[in-house]
Enzyme design. Structure first.
Site, mmCIF file in Angstrom:
data_model
loop_
_atom_site.group_PDB
_atom_site.id
_atom_site.type_symbol
_atom_site.label_atom_id
_atom_site.label_comp_id
_atom_site.label_asym_id
_atom_site.label_seq_id
_atom_site.Cartn_x
_atom_site.Cartn_y
_atom_site.Cartn_z
ATOM 1 N N ASP A 1 0.847 -1.193 0.000
ATOM 2 C CA ASP A 1 0.000 0.000 0.000
ATOM 3 C C ASP A 1 0.889 1.254 0.000
ATOM 4 O OD1 ASP A 1 0.984 0.245 2.604
ATOM 5 O OD2 ASP A 1 -0.915 -0.321 3.554
ATOM 6 N N LEU A 2 0.291 2.393 0.196
ATOM 7 C CA LEU A 2 1.016 3.662 0.163
ATOM 8 C C LEU A 2 2.128 3.720 1.214
ATOM 9 C CD1 LEU A 2 1.128 6.432 -1.214
ATOM 10 C CD2 LEU A 2 -0.517 7.249 0.475
#
Length: 130
Positions: free
Chosen positions: A15-16
């Site tokens: 994810d980010l």
């Protein structure tokens, strides 16, 4: 006897924040189950074609203990916990070295062509109990 499946974490798995997105652990353990079934000698395509039987996840308990990150090498360790007439319960742990990152208990059911529970064939039950 436990089955081990190795995989690498790719950028697309994160994810980010750069850690494995929580839902991707389900993909990892699914891949490991598929490889376990293949390695014990069960051809799921033939099982469906010849007997009309498929496996489906009935229940999943998941504990996220520590994050996996991009480029980590992971092992998914699968072990049979219990087998009944139409149900298989497995434990599946995702490890990085000796560290347990994710623990799960997965209950599978054996379904027939109508989508209703079906008995697991005795020969397959024996293969899974080894």
């Amino acid at each position: 006897m436990p089955h081990s499946f190795s995989l690498r974490v790719y950028y697309e798995d994160t994810d980010l924040a750069g850690i494995v997105y929580y839902a991707n652990y389900m993909k990892f353990i699914e891949r490991a189950r598929s490889e376990w079934v293949r390695e014990i000698g069960v051809d799921q395509v033939a099982l469906k074609a010849e007997a009309g039987i498929v496996f489906a996840v009935r229940r999943l308990e998941a504990d996220y203990l520590a994050p996996a990150k991009f480029d980590d090498m992971l092992d998914v360790v699968t072990e049979v916990k219990d087998i009944s007439a139409a149900r298989i319960t497995l434990t599946q742990d995702v490890m990085r070295g000796n560290d347990v990152l994710f623990k799960s208990v997965v209950t599978l059911v054996c379904l027939g062509e109508t989508g209703r529970p079906s008995r697991l064939p005795a020969d397959i039950r024996q293969l899974m109990q080894r």
